[in-house]
Design a protein around this motif. Structure first.
Motif, PDB file in Angstrom:
ATOM      1  N   UNK A   1       0.804  -1.224   0.000  1.00 22.69           N
ATOM      2  CA  UNK A   1       0.000   0.000   0.000  1.00 22.69           C
ATOM      3  C   UNK A   1       0.838   1.276   0.000  1.00 22.69           C
ATOM      4  N   UNK A   2       1.969   1.246   0.699  1.00 22.87           N
ATOM      5  CA  UNK A   2       2.836   2.428   0.730  1.00 22.87           C
ATOM      6  C   UNK A   2       3.337   2.747  -0.679  1.00 22.87           C
ATOM      7  N   UNK A   3       3.790   1.703  -1.385  1.00 22.87           N
ATOM      8  CA  UNK A   3       4.268   1.892  -2.758  1.00 22.87           C
ATOM      9  C   UNK A   3       3.134   2.363  -3.655  1.00 22.87           C
ATOM     10  N   UNK A   4       1.954   1.764  -3.497  1.00 19.95           N
ATOM     11  CA  UNK A   4       0.807   2.124  -4.334  1.00 19.95           C
ATOM     12  C   UNK A   4       0.382   3.573  -4.117  1.00 19.95           C
ATOM     13  N   UNK A   5       0.348   4.015  -2.874  1.00 14.19           N
ATOM     14  CA  UNK A   5      -0.050   5.389  -2.566  1.00 14.19           C
ATOM     15  C   UNK A   5       0.954   6.387  -3.153  1.00 14.19           C
ATOM     16  N   UNK A   6       2.243   6.099  -2.983  1.00 11.82           N
ATOM     17  CA  UNK A   6       3.286   6.995  -3.500  1.00 11.82           C
ATOM     18  C   UNK A   6       3.228   7.084  -5.020  1.00 11.82           C
ATOM     19  N   UNK A   7       3.102   5.930  -5.691  1.00 11.31           N
ATOM     20  CA  UNK A   7       3.048   5.924  -7.153  1.00 11.31           C
ATOM     21  C   UNK A   7       1.774   6.597  -7.660  1.00 11.31           C
ATOM     22  N   UNK A   8       0.653   6.364  -6.977  1.00 16.01           N
ATOM     23  CA  UNK A   8      -0.596   6.997  -7.375  1.00 16.01           C
ATOM     24  C   UNK A   8      -0.499   8.513  -7.304  1.00 16.01           C
ATOM     25  N   UNK A   9       0.183   8.992  -6.289  1.00 19.95           N
ATOM     26  CA  UNK A   9       0.357  10.439  -6.107  1.00 19.95           C
ATOM     27  C   UNK A   9       1.323  11.022  -7.146  1.00 19.95           C
ATOM     28  N   UNK A  10       2.445  10.331  -7.376  1.00 23.12           N
ATOM     29  CA  UNK A  10       3.472  10.855  -8.278  1.00 23.12           C
ATOM     30  C   UNK A  10       3.101  10.731  -9.753  1.00 23.12           C
ATOM     31  N   UNK A  11       2.501   9.585 -10.132  1.00 25.74           N
ATOM     32  CA  UNK A  11       2.244   9.315 -11.547  1.00 25.74           C
ATOM     33  C   UNK A  11       0.829   9.680 -11.977  1.00 25.74           C
ATOM     34  N   UNK A  12      -0.166   9.410 -11.123  1.00 21.82           N
ATOM     35  CA  UNK A  12      -1.555   9.642 -11.506  1.00 21.82           C
ATOM     36  C   UNK A  12      -2.170  10.841 -10.794  1.00 21.82           C
ATOM     37  N   UNK A  13      -1.355  11.567 -10.040  1.00 21.25           N
ATOM     38  CA  UNK A  13      -1.812  12.775  -9.341  1.00 21.25           C
ATOM     39  C   UNK A  13      -3.008  12.499  -8.429  1.00 21.25           C
ATOM     40  N   UNK A  14      -2.996  11.331  -7.788  1.00 22.35           N
ATOM     41  CA  UNK A  14      -4.066  11.004  -6.828  1.00 22.35           C
ATOM     42  C   UNK A  14      -3.813  11.782  -5.536  1.00 22.35           C
ATOM     43  N   UNK A  15      -4.746  12.649  -5.201  1.00 18.58           N
ATOM     44  CA  UNK A  15      -4.571  13.508  -4.034  1.00 18.58           C
ATOM     45  C   UNK A  15      -4.790  12.732  -2.737  1.00 18.58           C
ATOM     46  N   UNK A  16      -4.040  13.106  -1.712  1.00 19.70           N
ATOM     47  CA  UNK A  16      -4.127  12.455  -0.406  1.00 19.70           C
ATOM     48  C   UNK A  16      -4.292  13.533   0.658  1.00 19.70           C
ATOM     49  N   UNK A  17      -5.315  13.377   1.514  1.00 14.73           N
ATOM     50  CA  UNK A  17      -5.522  14.337   2.594  1.00 14.73           C
ATOM     51  C   UNK A  17      -4.819  13.851   3.854  1.00 14.73           C
ATOM     52  N   UNK A  18      -4.659  14.743   4.810  1.00 13.46           N
ATOM     53  CA  UNK A  18      -4.025  14.385   6.082  1.00 13.46           C
ATOM     54  C   UNK A  18      -4.854  13.324   6.797  1.00 13.46           C
ATOM     55  N   UNK A  19      -6.174  13.477   6.764  1.00 15.02           N
ATOM     56  CA  UNK A  19      -7.063  12.501   7.418  1.00 15.02           C
ATOM     57  C   UNK A  19      -6.915  11.131   6.762  1.00 15.02           C
ATOM     58  N   UNK A  20      -6.803  11.092   5.426  1.00 15.52           N
ATOM     59  CA  UNK A  20      -6.618   9.824   4.729  1.00 15.52           C
ATOM     60  C   UNK A  20      -5.296   9.171   5.128  1.00 15.52           C
ATOM     61  N   UNK A  21      -4.238   9.976   5.219  1.00 15.20           N
ATOM     62  CA  UNK A  21      -2.946   9.443   5.637  1.00 15.20           C
ATOM     63  C   UNK A  21      -3.031   8.835   7.035  1.00 15.20           C
ATOM     64  N   UNK A  22      -3.780   9.490   7.913  1.00 16.59           N
ATOM     65  CA  UNK A  22      -3.957   8.985   9.271  1.00 16.59           C
ATOM     66  C   UNK A  22      -4.692   7.649   9.258  1.00 16.59           C
ATOM     67  N   UNK A  23      -5.766   7.568   8.473  1.00 19.56           N
ATOM     68  CA  UNK A  23      -6.516   6.323   8.366  1.00 19.56           C
ATOM     69  C   UNK A  23      -5.680   5.209   7.761  1.00 19.56           C
ATOM     70  N   UNK A  24      -4.880   5.550   6.732  1.00 24.97           N
ATOM     71  CA  UNK A  24      -4.005   4.556   6.109  1.00 24.97           C
ATOM     72  C   UNK A  24      -2.991   4.019   7.113  1.00 24.97           C
ATOM     73  N   UNK A  25      -2.404   4.926   7.883  1.00 28.63           N
ATOM     74  CA  UNK A  25      -1.403   4.524   8.870  1.00 28.63           C
ATOM     75  C   UNK A  25      -2.005   3.563   9.894  1.00 28.63           C
ATOM     76  N   UNK A  26      -3.202   3.835  10.356  1.00 22.86           N
ATOM     77  CA  UNK A  26      -3.863   2.973  11.338  1.00 22.86           C
ATOM     78  C   UNK A  26      -4.098   1.578  10.750  1.00 22.86           C
ATOM     79  N   UNK A  27      -4.550   1.508   9.498  1.00 31.39           N
ATOM     80  CA  UNK A  27      -4.794   0.215   8.860  1.00 31.39           C
ATOM     81  C   UNK A  27      -3.492  -0.561   8.685  1.00 31.39           C
TER      82      UNK A  27
END
Length: 308
Positions: free
Chosen positions: A265-291
């Protein structure tokens, strides 16, 4: 590389790189495939290529491919690879590749919930309840603040449905995996998986026909990028990484191998942000970290029980 890092086992390094990087990039590859291909058609083509190559490999090795277990494996594949994996491709029409990967990280938790043969060992650990609770909290946080990165016109209701489908797919995958482990794990692994892939392909073809995907589909309209994505998913995602996984399980502790569940998931989130410009909010990052923490704890519980 051995000279730079004494004691490093190149084969182990490459195998870990395969399950970390390849599976971490498959979510983005799906996004590229969806640009000009319908989800269940894409899944069917992926499975046909991968399954055909595996069975061809078994034949070249001199193995008996057509066995009585072929039908059972095809039925398992129809269930597991359709409800446990192909639906992820459909879900990425409405959910970002990064969030899809994060929701998929709940898989270790589902193994604990479904594997009733080891409940006594699992639930004797406080970490079990903590991991499940954290997983639920992380999911609730992500549902509270959904993303806006779908590949089709944004629809909040469909995004919620797609997110639930991803979570449910982890449950179906765990059910199928455990059934294979306890009931069907006989004979050649490659042949078994090959037939499972073909079973999944047939199921996906039926679904694509029932949902009218073929009406919208045109081979001429499929871009080179989408074809390359399908080939990558079939050869790298369904064959190379899968073989690397089973090879590592025979060489290294399962808990160490299972770290792919929270590295992907870490790799997927980073690539989605860098290549596909998938935006990530602070709240989403918090939820991802908990999961991801929940997945880590669940994996620890499984390893502790396996050692007993």
């Amino acid at each position: 590389m051995k000279k730079l890092f004494p004691g490093l086992n190149i084969k182990v390094f490459l195998a870990f790189a395969a399950i970390y990087i390849i599976w971490g990039t498959t979510y983005l590859a799906i996004r590229f495939g969806l640009e000009s291909m319908q989800p269940f058609i894409m899944a069917a083509m992926r499975y046909i290529i991968a399954g055909g190559l595996l069975l061809l490999f078994c034949s070249v090795k001199g193995e008996v491919v057509f066995k009585k277990t072929a039908i059972n494996n095809m039925l398992l594949g129809a269930f597991m690879l359709t409800l446990g994996q192909a639906v992820l491709i459909w879900a990425e029409k409405y959910v970002s590749s990064g969030l899809t990967a994060v929701f998929s990280a709940t898989l270790p938790i589902w193994y604990i919930i479904i594997d009733n043969k080891h409940w006594k060992g699992y639930f004797s650990s406080k970490l079990t309840l903590v991991s499940i609770l954290l997983g639920v909290v992380g999911i609730i946080i992500l549902f509270y603040r959904p993303s806006v990165n779908a590949t089709e016109h944004h629809d909040a209701a469909m995004e919620i449905v797609a997110s639930l489908v991803v979570i449910a797919s982890c449950c179906f995958w765990a059910v199928g995996s455990l059934y294979y482990k306890y009931r069907l794990a006989k004979g050649s692994l490659y042949a078994n998986v090959g037939w499972q892939l073909l079973g999944g392909a047939i199921a996906c073809l039926l679904i694509s026909s029932a949902t009218g995907e073929w009406i919208k589909f045109s081979f001429g309209a499929v871009t080179l990028t989408s074809w390359l994505a399908v080939l990558y998913l079939a050869i790298a995602g369904s064959i190379i990484a899968f073989i690397a996984l089973y090879w590592l399980l025979a060489k290294r502790p399962a808990a160490l191998v299972g770290t792919y569940a929270y590295i992907n998931p870490v790799i997927a989130v980073i690539l989605g942000y860098l290549i596909y410009a998938e935006m990530i909010t602070v709240i989403q990052l918090f939820g991802m970290l908990i999961i991801l923490i929940a997945a880590y704890l669940a994996n620890r519980v499984k390893f502790e029980v396996a050692e007993e």
